[in-house]
Write a protein that holds these residues in place. Structure first.
Motif, PDB file in Angstrom:
ATOM      1  N   ASN A  30       0.839  -1.203   0.000  1.00 47.17           N
ATOM      2  CA  ASN A  30       0.000   0.000   0.000  1.00 47.17           C
ATOM      3  C   ASN A  30       0.873   1.253   0.000  1.00 47.17           C
ATOM      4  N   TRP A  31       1.963   1.212   0.749  1.00 48.06           N
ATOM      5  CA  TRP A  31       2.871   2.362   0.785  1.00 48.06           C
ATOM      6  C   TRP A  31       3.562   2.551  -0.564  1.00 48.06           C
ATOM      7  N   PHE A  32       3.859   1.453  -1.256  1.00 44.46           N
ATOM      8  CA  PHE A  32       4.420   1.578  -2.608  1.00 44.46           C
ATOM      9  C   PHE A  32       3.428   2.337  -3.504  1.00 44.46           C
ATOM     10  N   GLU A  33       2.153   2.021  -3.354  1.00 46.42           N
ATOM     11  CA  GLU A  33       1.135   2.724  -4.144  1.00 46.42           C
ATOM     12  C   GLU A  33       1.115   4.209  -3.807  1.00 46.42           C
ATOM     13  N   VAL A  34       1.252   4.541  -2.547  1.00 48.51           N
ATOM     14  CA  VAL A  34       1.334   5.945  -2.145  1.00 48.51           C
ATOM     15  C   VAL A  34       2.530   6.604  -2.832  1.00 48.51           C
ATOM     16  N   GLY A  35       3.665   5.919  -2.837  1.00 43.41           N
ATOM     17  CA  GLY A  35       4.872   6.467  -3.452  1.00 43.41           C
ATOM     18  C   GLY A  35       4.696   6.751  -4.932  1.00 43.41           C
ATOM     19  N   ARG A  36       4.133   5.809  -5.667  1.00 39.07           N
ATOM     20  CA  ARG A  36       3.990   6.034  -7.118  1.00 39.07           C
ATOM     21  C   ARG A  36       2.892   7.041  -7.415  1.00 39.07           C
ATOM     22  N   THR A  37       1.844   7.082  -6.598  1.00 39.38           N
ATOM     23  CA  THR A  37       0.798   8.082  -6.779  1.00 39.38           C
ATOM     24  C   THR A  37       1.360   9.481  -6.579  1.00 39.38           C
ATOM     25  N   GLU A  38       2.181   9.646  -5.558  1.00 38.54           N
ATOM     26  CA  GLU A  38       2.783  10.958  -5.294  1.00 38.54           C
ATOM     27  C   GLU A  38       3.818  11.319  -6.357  1.00 38.54           C
ATOM     28  N   LEU A  39       4.528  10.322  -6.885  1.00 39.55           N
ATOM     29  CA  LEU A  39       5.461  10.585  -7.981  1.00 39.55           C
ATOM     30  C   LEU A  39       4.694  11.142  -9.180  1.00 39.55           C
ATOM     31  N   ILE A  40       3.592  10.518  -9.549  1.00 37.42           N
ATOM     32  CA  ILE A  40       2.778  10.981 -10.681  1.00 37.42           C
ATOM     33  C   ILE A  40       2.215  12.378 -10.380  1.00 37.42           C
ATOM     34  N   GLN A  42       3.554  14.724  -8.765  1.00 36.45           N
ATOM     35  CA  GLN A  42       4.590  15.729  -8.948  1.00 36.45           C
ATOM     36  C   GLN A  42       4.708  16.168 -10.401  1.00 36.45           C
ATOM     37  N   ALA A  43       4.103  15.410 -11.305  1.00 38.04           N
ATOM     38  CA  ALA A  43       4.071  15.809 -12.714  1.00 38.04           C
ATOM     39  C   ALA A  43       2.916  16.768 -12.971  1.00 38.04           C
ATOM     40  N   GLY A  44       2.157  17.076 -11.911  1.00 37.78           N
ATOM     41  CA  GLY A  44       0.989  17.920 -12.080  1.00 37.78           C
ATOM     42  C   GLY A  44      -0.198  17.136 -12.599  1.00 37.78           C
ATOM     43  N   LEU A  45      -0.168  15.829 -12.387  1.00 38.55           N
ATOM     44  CA  LEU A  45      -1.189  14.932 -12.901  1.00 38.55           C
ATOM     45  C   LEU A  45      -1.542  13.937 -11.803  1.00 38.55           C
ATOM     46  N   THR A  46      -2.816  13.658 -11.640  1.00 34.15           N
ATOM     47  CA  THR A  46      -3.206  12.638 -10.670  1.00 34.15           C
ATOM     48  C   THR A  46      -3.491  11.335 -11.404  1.00 34.15           C
ATOM     49  N   TYR A  47      -3.486  10.240 -10.648  1.00 37.58           N
ATOM     50  CA  TYR A  47      -3.859   8.952 -11.237  1.00 37.58           C
ATOM     51  C   TYR A  47      -5.252   9.053 -11.856  1.00 37.58           C
ATOM     52  N   ARG A  48      -6.144   9.746 -11.167  1.00 39.09           N
ATOM     53  CA  ARG A  48      -7.510   9.883 -11.667  1.00 39.09           C
ATOM     54  C   ARG A  48      -7.516  10.574 -13.031  1.00 39.09           C
ATOM     55  N   ILE A  78       9.025   7.040   2.050  1.00 40.86           N
ATOM     56  CA  ILE A  78       8.914   6.163   0.886  1.00 40.86           C
ATOM     57  C   ILE A  78       9.689   6.844  -0.238  1.00 40.86           C
ATOM     58  N   ARG A  79      10.705   6.182  -0.740  1.00 39.67           N
ATOM     59  CA  ARG A  79      11.500   6.715  -1.843  1.00 39.67           C
ATOM     60  C   ARG A  79      11.136   5.930  -3.098  1.00 39.67           C
ATOM     61  N   THR A  80      10.691   6.642  -4.104  1.00 38.44           N
ATOM     62  CA  THR A  80      10.184   6.013  -5.327  1.00 38.44           C
ATOM     63  C   THR A  80      10.916   6.575  -6.530  1.00 38.44           C
ATOM     64  N   ARG A  81      11.254   5.686  -7.458  1.00 36.93           N
ATOM     65  CA  ARG A  81      11.888   6.141  -8.700  1.00 36.93           C
ATOM     66  C   ARG A  81      11.405   5.269  -9.854  1.00 36.93           C
ATOM     67  N   VAL A  82      11.533   5.820 -11.060  1.00 38.26           N
ATOM     68  CA  VAL A  82      11.247   5.052 -12.265  1.00 38.26           C
ATOM     69  C   VAL A  82      12.502   4.242 -12.559  1.00 38.26           C
ATOM     70  N   LYS A  83      12.393   2.930 -12.467  1.00 28.87           N
ATOM     71  CA  LYS A  83      13.544   2.055 -12.710  1.00 28.87           C
ATOM     72  C   LYS A  83      13.699   1.718 -14.180  1.00 28.87           C
ATOM     73  N   GLU A  84      12.594   1.400 -14.842  1.00 29.09           N
ATOM     74  CA  GLU A  84      12.609   1.049 -16.260  1.00 29.09           C
ATOM     75  C   GLU A  84      11.389   1.644 -16.932  1.00 29.09           C
ATOM     76  N   LEU A  85      11.583   2.040 -18.185  1.00 28.73           N
ATOM     77  CA  LEU A  85      10.485   2.578 -18.972  1.00 28.73           C
ATOM     78  C   LEU A  85      10.661   2.112 -20.410  1.00 28.73           C
TER      79      LEU A  85
END
Length: 143
Positions: A30-40, A42-48, A78-85
């Protein structure tokens, strides 16, 4: 350059722990989900908003490694990064750190595929080039 690491802090709530006061293992996902949601975010975009544009990111795989327990009332980061794209896949990497002593508690990854609302794979660079470019910059460290 290294990928950009996004951070988000939270305090462990009582309901996230077991009888021993230790965070129950599934809460880290669940915390991983929080991390990636907050990462997104920061782009000025929400998951929604991403979903409203017809882009979904279902999880296809998850890996987690437990090092030390988090406990009730700990402040964790929670530290989140994009590992692969790639054109159709995205992998996030996570670390959960106890703030007080900077101890690594948990590390992990989640793998996702870009899909439309019918869960058919899409190429994000074609459907949402701005979002893809932003994710790519996160992965490459803002180059």
């Amino acid at each position: 350059m290294s990928p950009i690491i996004h951070t988000h802090q939270l305090r462990v709530r009582y309901g996230e722990t077991d009888q021993m006061g230790v965070v129950y293992h599934t809460n880290y996902l669940n915390w991983f989900e929080v991390g990636r949601t907050e990462l997104i975010r920061q782009a000025g975009l929400t998951y929604r908003e991403l979903e409203e544009r017809g882009v979904l990111l279902p999880v296809t795989d998850a890996a987690i490694s437990y090092k030390k327990p988090a406990r009730y009332d700990d402040m964790v980061e929670i530290r989140t990064r994009v590992k692969e794209l790639t054109a159709v896949r995205l992998t996030f990497a996570y670390e959960v750190i106890r703030v007080s002593d900077q101890e690594l508690l948990v590390s992990g990854e989640t793998m996702h595929v870009f899909t439309n609302s019918e869960l058919r794979p899409i190429r994000l660079a074609k459907t949402e080039p701005e979002v893809y470019a932003w994710l790519d910059a996160q992965h490459k460290g803002g180059e």
